[in-house]
Motif scaffolding. Structure first.
Motif, PDB file in Angstrom:
ATOM      1  N   GLN A  48       0.809  -1.220   0.000  1.00 63.84           N
ATOM      2  CA  GLN A  48       0.000   0.000   0.000  1.00 63.84           C
ATOM      3  C   GLN A  48       0.840   1.266   0.000  1.00 63.84           C
ATOM      4  N   VAL A 211      -1.844   2.993  -8.985  1.00 60.32           N
ATOM      5  CA  VAL A 211      -0.489   3.129  -8.443  1.00 60.32           C
ATOM      6  C   VAL A 211       0.518   3.303  -9.575  1.00 60.32           C
ATOM      7  N   TYR A 227       1.366   6.009  -2.880  1.00 57.04           N
ATOM      8  CA  TYR A 227       0.395   5.385  -1.990  1.00 57.04           C
ATOM      9  C   TYR A 227      -0.792   4.868  -2.797  1.00 57.04           C
ATOM     10  N   THR A 228      -1.367   3.765  -2.360  1.00 59.59           N
ATOM     11  CA  THR A 228      -2.681   3.382  -2.866  1.00 59.59           C
ATOM     12  C   THR A 228      -3.703   4.415  -2.381  1.00 59.59           C
ATOM     13  N   ALA A 264      -5.031   6.877  -5.987  1.00 60.97           N
ATOM     14  CA  ALA A 264      -3.588   6.741  -5.749  1.00 60.97           C
ATOM     15  C   ALA A 264      -3.005   8.132  -5.586  1.00 60.97           C
TER      16      ALA A 264
END
Length: 351
Positions: A48, A211, A227-228, A264
């Motif tokens: 993540q 992502v 980051y997700t 994302a």
């Protein structure tokens, strides 16, 4: 730099020709992608948070002249210089660097790049090794440091937390288990031996998801975080601010026209010192709307951070391209924008 090659089963000359054509396509395609884009393929699918450091680029930016013979003290001095330029906040290796340089045979002084991937299932650090890297020397260092040697060349060298404590200085638990992929030029580390052993089965591989789109929008970067959407909406959320600041943030978001949830988020340093932000939305319409609202937020107060965003950076071009909004930030007075604004609350990245 070398990357993992796809394995093809060739039966007969005709298939060999087809394979050769496919490899050419792979090489041409990879030449158009950044090192971060390619490194993401190695990260576990469940990750993540992705922290990227291009150590060869950082060494160039700082003007460091380091080698395998440099001392741990030299490496620590290099990292201080990198920190002063906001180029080392994304690494998992900073506190370990002197010890790994002196005792394990690698460090930010000698590796090409680092990707640290974290998720609920585990964490993994992938380190790209340069052409001409001495793998025999690395293995000798690991033996001398007390790592258990694997039966296979691509197996896991294991020390664990107890083994790392026997070294002369601190080393992150993420280096308690190591795996060497000499063909690909990659050194992997994790605090979980089993997780590391399954790295190929867990890898994201080549995919087009939010992502990947966020990372691709950064281009070439010496340091970045990706980051997700779920992680961004937690890590950067205004909910981390105190009640008064949360209320002020909500008012500012409403005045700007509102924002949509992110799928994302990425922020990366650019060669020369500027910073680029990439915000991925669910649709083109959302991206166009958020380009306007988020640019207003990035040009005003910074509740939860204190002060205002213009005290930290000058907001440059903001664009919406498909589902991706990109923002160009020029730090003011060498403000550490990357390290400051990759943890929350960050109003212009709110969900």
């Amino acid at each position: 730099m070398r990357w993992s090659r796809r394995r093809w089963l060739a039966v007969g000359a005709v298939v060999v020709v087809v394979v050769a054509a496919l490899v050419v396509v792979w090489v041409v395609r990879d030449d158009e992608r950044s090192r971060l884009d390619l490194a993401l393929e190695l990260a576990p699918e469940s990750s993540q948070r992705f922290s990227w450091t291009d150590w060869s680029a950082v060494r160039d930016e700082v003007g460091a002249d380091l080698s395998v013979d440099s001392s741990g003290e030299d490496v620590d001095a290099f990292l201080l210089d990198a920190y002063d330029r906001d180029l080392s906040s994304t690494t998992a290796l900073d506190e370990s660097a002197a010890t790994t340089q002196d005792e394990l045979g690698f460090s930010p002084a000698t590796i090409d790049w680092e990707l640290f991937a974290q998720g609920e299932d585990g964490a993994l650090v992938a380190m790209g090794l340069p052409d001409g890297f001495d793998y025999d020397r690395l293995r000798d260092h690991l033996r001398d440091a007390g790592f258990d040697e694997p039966a296979d060349d691509d197996g896991v060298w294991f020390a664990g937390a107890d083994g790392l404590e026997r070294l002369s200085g601190p080393v992150t638990p993420e280096l308690g288990a190591l795996a060497i992929d000499e063909d690909a030029g990659i050194l992997y580390g994790s605090d979980d031996r089993g997780y590391l052993d399954e790295r190929d089965d867990l890898a994201r591989g080549d995919r087009d998801d939010p992502v990947a789109r966020a990372a691709a929008s950064l281009g070439t970067t010496p340091g970045a975080v990706v980051y997700t959407g779920d992680h961004a909406c937690g890590e950067l959320a205004m909910s981390q601010a105190d009640p008064t600041e949360r209320t002020r943030g909500a008012e500012l978001i409403e005045q700007a026209g509102g924002v949509h949830p992110l799928t994302a988020f990425a922020m990366g340093a650019e060669p020369g010192g500027d910073v680029r932000v990439a915000l991925v939305l669910d649709s083109d319409d959302q991206a166009r709307a958020d380009a306007d609202s988020r640019s207003q937020l990035a040009a005003g107060p910074a509740p939860g951070q204190g002060g205002t965003f213009p005290e930290r950076f000058e907001l440059g071009k903001v664009t919406a391209d498909g589902t991706v909004v990109t923002m160009e930030l020029a730090p003011v007075d060498d403000s550490p924008v990357l390290s400051d604004l990759t943890t929350g609350p960050v109003l212009f990245a709110a969900c």
